[in-house]
Design a protein around this motif. Structure first.
Motif, PDB file in Angstrom:
ATOM      1  N   VAL A 230       0.851  -1.192   0.000  1.00 39.76           N
ATOM      2  CA  VAL A 230       0.000   0.000   0.000  1.00 39.76           C
ATOM      3  C   VAL A 230       0.887   1.242   0.000  1.00 39.76           C
ATOM      4  CG1 VAL A 230      -1.785   1.291   1.225  1.00 39.76           C
ATOM      5  CG2 VAL A 230      -1.826  -1.211   1.235  1.00 39.76           C
ATOM      6  N   THR A 231       0.685   2.140  -0.961  1.00 39.36           N
ATOM      7  CA  THR A 231       1.508   3.337  -1.072  1.00 39.36           C
ATOM      8  C   THR A 231       1.220   4.301   0.074  1.00 39.36           C
ATOM      9  OG1 THR A 231       1.624   3.151  -3.482  1.00 39.36           O
ATOM     10  CG2 THR A 231       2.087   5.319  -2.526  1.00 39.36           C
ATOM     11  N   LYS A 232       2.281   4.707   0.758  1.00 37.90           N
ATOM     12  CA  LYS A 232       2.176   5.650   1.866  1.00 37.90           C
ATOM     13  C   LYS A 232       2.819   6.995   1.532  1.00 37.90           C
ATOM     14  CE  LYS A 232       0.338   2.458   4.497  1.00 37.90           C
ATOM     15  NZ  LYS A 232      -1.092   2.521   4.914  1.00 37.90           N
ATOM     16  N   GLN A 233       3.880   6.959   0.750  1.00 38.43           N
ATOM     17  CA  GLN A 233       4.581   8.184   0.367  1.00 38.43           C
ATOM     18  C   GLN A 233       4.719   8.238  -1.148  1.00 38.43           C
ATOM     19  OE1 GLN A 233       8.189   7.608   3.059  1.00 38.43           O
ATOM     20  NE2 GLN A 233       7.707   9.755   3.501  1.00 38.43           N
ATOM     21  N   LYS A 234       4.591   9.427  -1.703  1.00 38.18           N
ATOM     22  CA  LYS A 234       4.762   9.604  -3.149  1.00 38.18           C
ATOM     23  C   LYS A 234       5.093  11.070  -3.397  1.00 38.18           C
ATOM     24  CE  LYS A 234       2.551   8.426  -7.576  1.00 38.18           C
ATOM     25  NZ  LYS A 234       3.616   7.475  -7.962  1.00 38.18           N
ATOM     26  N   SER A 235       6.277  11.329  -3.929  1.00 38.63           N
ATOM     27  CA  SER A 235       6.690  12.708  -4.142  1.00 38.63           C
ATOM     28  C   SER A 235       7.801  12.739  -5.182  1.00 38.63           C
ATOM     29  CB  SER A 235       7.150  13.343  -2.819  1.00 38.63           C
ATOM     30  OG  SER A 235       7.347  14.732  -2.962  1.00 38.63           O
ATOM     31  N   ASN A 236       8.511  13.857  -5.238  1.00 35.91           N
ATOM     32  CA  ASN A 236       9.617  14.041  -6.173  1.00 35.91           C
ATOM     33  C   ASN A 236      10.672  14.896  -5.484  1.00 35.91           C
ATOM     34  OD1 ASN A 236      11.108  15.595  -8.464  1.00 35.91           O
ATOM     35  ND2 ASN A 236      10.062  13.944  -9.552  1.00 35.91           N
ATOM     36  N   THR A 237      11.936  14.625  -5.772  1.00 40.29           N
ATOM     37  CA  THR A 237      13.014  15.356  -5.101  1.00 40.29           C
ATOM     38  C   THR A 237      13.006  16.851  -5.422  1.00 40.29           C
ATOM     39  OG1 THR A 237      14.543  14.764  -6.895  1.00 40.29           O
ATOM     40  CG2 THR A 237      14.519  13.337  -4.946  1.00 40.29           C
ATOM     41  N   ARG A 238      12.308  17.263  -6.478  1.00 40.04           N
ATOM     42  CA  ARG A 238      12.245  18.697  -6.770  1.00 40.04           C
ATOM     43  C   ARG A 238      11.516  19.484  -5.678  1.00 40.04           C
ATOM     44  NH1 ARG A 238       8.957  16.529 -10.851  1.00 40.04           N
ATOM     45  NH2 ARG A 238       6.717  16.849 -10.537  1.00 40.04           N
ATOM     46  N   HIS A 239      10.810  18.770  -4.799  1.00 35.53           N
ATOM     47  CA  HIS A 239      10.072  19.441  -3.731  1.00 35.53           C
ATOM     48  C   HIS A 239      10.907  19.610  -2.462  1.00 35.53           C
ATOM     49  CE1 HIS A 239       6.578  19.296  -6.223  1.00 35.53           C
ATOM     50  NE2 HIS A 239       6.526  17.970  -6.219  1.00 35.53           N
ATOM     51  N   MET A 240      12.202  19.275  -2.513  1.00 33.39           N
ATOM     52  CA  MET A 240      13.057  19.523  -1.352  1.00 33.39           C
ATOM     53  C   MET A 240      13.085  21.007  -1.025  1.00 33.39           C
ATOM     54  SD  MET A 240      16.490  17.229  -1.760  1.00 33.39           S
ATOM     55  CE  MET A 240      16.445  15.494  -2.160  1.00 33.39           C
ATOM     56  N   LEU A 241      13.047  21.307   0.256  1.00 37.49           N
ATOM     57  CA  LEU A 241      13.193  22.687   0.702  1.00 37.49           C
ATOM     58  C   LEU A 241      14.620  23.166   0.483  1.00 37.49           C
ATOM     59  CD1 LEU A 241      11.998  25.153   2.152  1.00 37.49           C
ATOM     60  CD2 LEU A 241      12.507  24.023   4.326  1.00 37.49           C
ATOM     61  N   PHE A 242      15.593  22.319   0.829  1.00 36.22           N
ATOM     62  CA  PHE A 242      17.007  22.612   0.616  1.00 36.22           C
ATOM     63  C   PHE A 242      17.548  21.591  -0.383  1.00 36.22           C
ATOM     64  CE2 PHE A 242      16.059  24.020   4.950  1.00 36.22           C
ATOM     65  CZ  PHE A 242      16.419  25.364   4.854  1.00 36.22           C
ATOM     66  N   PRO A 243      17.849  22.012  -1.609  1.00 34.76           N
ATOM     67  CA  PRO A 243      18.348  21.070  -2.624  1.00 34.76           C
ATOM     68  C   PRO A 243      19.699  20.471  -2.233  1.00 34.76           C
ATOM     69  CG  PRO A 243      17.621  23.143  -3.617  1.00 34.76           C
ATOM     70  CD  PRO A 243      17.678  23.373  -2.140  1.00 34.76           C
TER      71      PRO A 243
END
Length: 305
Positions: A230-243
């Protein structure tokens, strides 16, 4: 290159861990290839990282030469070997609250600040926390009833970095992997995270280290995590606050990053503590952390008592 550490089926104690490269559904034994070619190559991935560009180029040549030459005893089916953690880092630097939505869910469920942090929030995980693909995450009910998950892109340092700028940061990256930043939420002590995040098996790491030249853009990678499918997390590294570049510059402003060190770059939202109601890991669960271009890191949860 997809570099791995692996063991053959008859090795149960880990004494025979080998440096390999995954090519499709095969794993090439790089040390065996080097011995046959008369090439001096480090015998493990940590040493290969420390040896620098010349050693990496030698490994690449061995892979290219073998691919052209066909199958032999230095090649093993991927499903016939056991992948280990790629290396044991000198140090693991964790980054907390590095995705905006995770900042919000943490302030709601973990009593952290509501505002976005002005600088990266850093903590350490000891090397003894590292465990490999398929190895158990230890659930000790005497210590926690709130064992949680966090899928994170891992940055493996390849060159010593001290006081480097953001513009220079990527010159110090060897490659990328996955860390599942396992956390006992009820073991934070006066706001300190070390024991909460540093217990044995709390840093599943792998399944491979993909060299930096094979990751088109580390700041545009999909990442996700599943518990029992069951998927719990799904995102993309472009959403990092600090790259990534900002993290390397900030950490190296006062701490030397050495070859083989690992930065776990932070978790997106969707951790168990943020669920309504909260959800936590139990013995019998399986956790799968996936990062685009790197693969999936799967670990069972077992009773440690």
């Amino acid at each position: 290159m997809r570099l791995v550490t692996f063991a053959l089926p008859d090795d149960t104690a880990g004494a025979g861990d080998r440096l390999g490269a995954q090519v499709g559904d095969r794993v090439l034994d790089l040390v065996a290839l080097a011995d046959r070619a008369g090439v001096d190559l480090p015998a493990d991935l940590f040493s290969l990282v420390q040896a620098g560009p010349a050693a990496l180029a030698a490994a690449r040549e061995l892979i290219t030469g073998h691919t052209a030459g066909g199958a032999d005893r230095a090649a093993h089916r991927l499903d016939a070997v056991t992948l280990r953690a790629p290396l044991r880092p000198g140090k693991i630097i964790g980054v907390g609250l590095n995705y905006v939505e995770h900042v919000e869910e943490s302030s709601r469920s973990l009593d952290t600040d509501k505002g976005l942090p002005p600088r990266p929030v850093l903590f350490g995980k000891p090397a003894t926390a590292v465990t490999g693909p398929g190895a158990p995450i230890l659930h000790n009910a005497d210590l926690t009833t709130q064992l949680d998950w966090e899928c994170e892109l891992a940055v493996v340092i390849g060159r010593t970095a001290f006081r480097v700028s953001e513009e220079e940061a990527y010159d110090h990256v060897f490659g990328y992997s996955i860390v599942n930043d396992i956390s006992a939420r009820d073991q934070r002590r006066s706001g300190q995270w070390f024991f909460s995040k540093g217990q044995d098996s709390y840093a599943p790491f792998g399944p491979a280290v993909v060299t930096a030249d094979d990751i088109p853009d580390p700041m545009d990678l999909d990442l996700s995590l599943r518990v029992n499918g069951v998927t719990k997390q799904k995102s993309n590294t472009r959403h990092m606050l600090f790259p990534i570049a900002a993290l390397i510059a900030d950490i190296s402003s006062g701490m030397t990053l050495e070859p083989g060190d690992v930065i776990a770059t932070g978790s997106p939202s969707g951790v168990g503590a943020g669920m309504v109601p909260p959800e936590f890991l139990s013995p019998g669960d399986t956790v799968e952390a996936t990062v685009e271009h790197i693969g999936t890191l799967s670990n069972p949860v077992v009773d440690a008592r």
